[in-house]
Design a protein around this motif. Structure first.
Motif, mmCIF file in Angstrom:
data_model
loop_
_atom_site.group_PDB
_atom_site.id
_atom_site.type_symbol
_atom_site.label_atom_id
_atom_site.label_comp_id
_atom_site.label_asym_id
_atom_site.label_seq_id
_atom_site.Cartn_x
_atom_site.Cartn_y
_atom_site.Cartn_z
ATOM 1 N N ALA A 5 0.829 -1.276 -0.093
ATOM 2 C CA ALA A 5 0.038 -0.057 -0.222
ATOM 3 C C ALA A 5 0.967 1.156 0.054
ATOM 4 N N GLU A 6 2.009 1.209 0.851
ATOM 5 C CA GLU A 6 2.909 2.492 0.776
ATOM 6 C C GLU A 6 3.403 2.731 -0.570
ATOM 7 N N ALA A 7 3.806 1.539 -1.298
ATOM 8 C CA ALA A 7 4.628 1.844 -2.460
ATOM 9 C C ALA A 7 3.503 2.349 -3.393
ATOM 10 N N ALA A 8 2.225 1.913 -3.450
ATOM 11 C CA ALA A 8 1.286 2.404 -4.345
ATOM 12 C C ALA A 8 1.019 3.864 -4.007
ATOM 13 N N LEU A 9 0.900 4.311 -2.734
ATOM 14 C CA LEU A 9 0.758 5.511 -2.663
ATOM 15 C C LEU A 9 1.778 6.642 -2.866
ATOM 16 N N LYS A 10 2.953 6.114 -2.943
ATOM 17 C CA LYS A 10 4.071 6.727 -3.003
ATOM 18 C C LYS A 10 4.137 6.951 -4.816
ATOM 19 N N ALA A 11 3.621 6.153 -5.592
ATOM 20 C CA ALA A 11 3.627 6.221 -6.828
ATOM 21 C C ALA A 11 2.712 7.016 -7.144
ATOM 22 N N ARG A 12 1.237 6.943 -6.445
ATOM 23 C CA ARG A 12 0.126 7.920 -6.808
ATOM 24 C C ARG A 12 0.500 9.331 -6.733
ATOM 25 N N ALA A 13 1.312 9.484 -5.419
ATOM 26 C CA ALA A 13 1.819 10.665 -5.182
ATOM 27 C C ALA A 13 2.795 11.598 -6.302
ATOM 28 N N THR A 14 3.771 10.794 -6.765
ATOM 29 C CA THR A 14 4.533 10.904 -7.471
ATOM 30 C C THR A 14 3.632 11.322 -8.968
ATOM 31 N N GLU A 15 2.876 10.523 -9.232
ATOM 32 C CA GLU A 15 1.803 10.824 -10.358
ATOM 33 C C GLU A 15 1.174 12.193 -10.403
ATOM 34 N N LEU A 16 0.499 12.286 -9.369
ATOM 35 C CA LEU A 16 -0.161 13.538 -8.800
ATOM 36 C C LEU A 16 0.869 14.827 -8.956
ATOM 37 N N ARG A 17 1.850 14.714 -8.424
ATOM 38 C CA ARG A 17 3.074 16.092 -8.217
ATOM 39 C C ARG A 17 3.036 16.132 -9.965
ATOM 40 N N GLN A 18 3.554 15.212 -10.928
ATOM 41 C CA GLN A 18 3.764 15.439 -12.241
ATOM 42 C C GLN A 18 2.488 16.081 -13.021
ATOM 43 N N GLN A 19 1.431 15.525 -12.452
ATOM 44 C CA GLN A 19 0.161 16.073 -13.254
ATOM 45 C C GLN A 19 0.094 17.608 -12.730
ATOM 46 N N LYS A 20 0.238 17.927 -11.335
ATOM 47 C CA LYS A 20 0.117 19.479 -11.084
ATOM 48 C C LYS A 20 1.088 20.279 -11.705
ATOM 49 N N SER A 21 2.432 19.818 -11.914
ATOM 50 C CA SER A 21 3.314 20.497 -12.454
ATOM 51 C C SER A 21 2.939 20.697 -14.046
ATOM 52 N N GLY A 22 2.294 19.816 -14.602
ATOM 53 C CA GLY A 22 1.940 19.900 -15.777
ATOM 54 C C GLY A 22 0.796 20.710 -16.006
ATOM 55 N N ILE A 23 -0.252 20.723 -15.049
ATOM 56 C CA ILE A 23 -1.110 21.847 -15.116
ATOM 57 C C ILE A 23 -0.738 22.990 -15.113
ATOM 58 N N GLN A 24 0.436 23.255 -13.997
ATOM 59 C CA GLN A 24 0.579 24.627 -13.835
ATOM 60 C C GLN A 24 1.398 25.146 -14.765
ATOM 61 N N SER A 25 2.215 24.445 -15.597
ATOM 62 C CA SER A 25 2.906 24.827 -16.929
ATOM 63 C C SER A 25 2.030 25.316 -17.942
#
Length: 180
Positions: A81-101
């Motif tokens: 579960a921790e690995a899945a959450l870390k992967a999801r958090a990384t994915e969300l950070r990438q999406q956030k930076s894409g949206i911001q750009s």
């Protein structure tokens, strides 16, 4: 005699367990080994207390072993579960930076469009610019007037009818207050 037998049995289990704890060993192996040994009651089957104690100790050892297995299973589930959450958090950070750009790019495009529009109004004659600005929404017209050269803006407002000029001036003042 029965008490001395129980004391001997207790010491027989406590001393190796104490040694295992002292050495930092894994007690689950000790309990599993002691619970599975067939010679645990050798010579003591005629003492009911010894049989009851051995049975209780075997049951406890089995419960502890099941508990340790359940803990290991739970640890594995938590790690997954921790690995899945870390992967999801990384994915969300990438999406956030894409949206911001993309948002920054869109804002930059809007600023460039407004700058071009302001340049057009700077080049227009004040009477023509005033005629167009009076037909625009007041907040948009005020934004344009705030961005044109001050001399050009003054000439445009001088040509606009007084009521409309007052409205545009109020909009410009409200816009300035909002930006502060």
């Amino acid at each position: 005699m029965r008490r001395s037998m129980l004391t001997a049995l207790t010491l027989a289990f406590a001393v190796p367990a104490g040694a295992a704890i002292w050495q930092g060993g894994d007690l689950s192996r000790f309990f599993a080994a002691s619970a599975s040994s067939g010679d645990l009651l050798q010579g003591c089957t005629d003492v009911p207390e010894a049989v009851a104690l051995a049975t209780e100790l075997r049951d406890r050892a089995l419960r502890i072993e099941r508990y340790m297995e359940a803990l290991d299973t739970r640890k594995a589930e938590l790690a997954t579960a921790e690995a899945a959450l870390k992967a999801r958090a990384t994915e969300l950070r990438q999406q956030k930076s894409g949206i911001q750009s993309r948002r920054d790019g869109a804002a930059q495009a809007v600023r460039e469009d407004i700058d071009r529009l302001v340049a057009v109004y700077d080049q227009m004659k004040p009477a023509e610019a005033a005629a167009v600005l009076t037909n625009l929404p007041p907040d948009f017209a005020a934004e344009i007037l705030m961005r044109v050269q001050p001399e050009t803006g003054a000439r445009i407002i001088a040509v606009v009818e007084p009521r409309q000029a007052a409205l545009l001036t109020a909009q410009m003042g409200a816009r300035s207050v909002q930006n502060d």
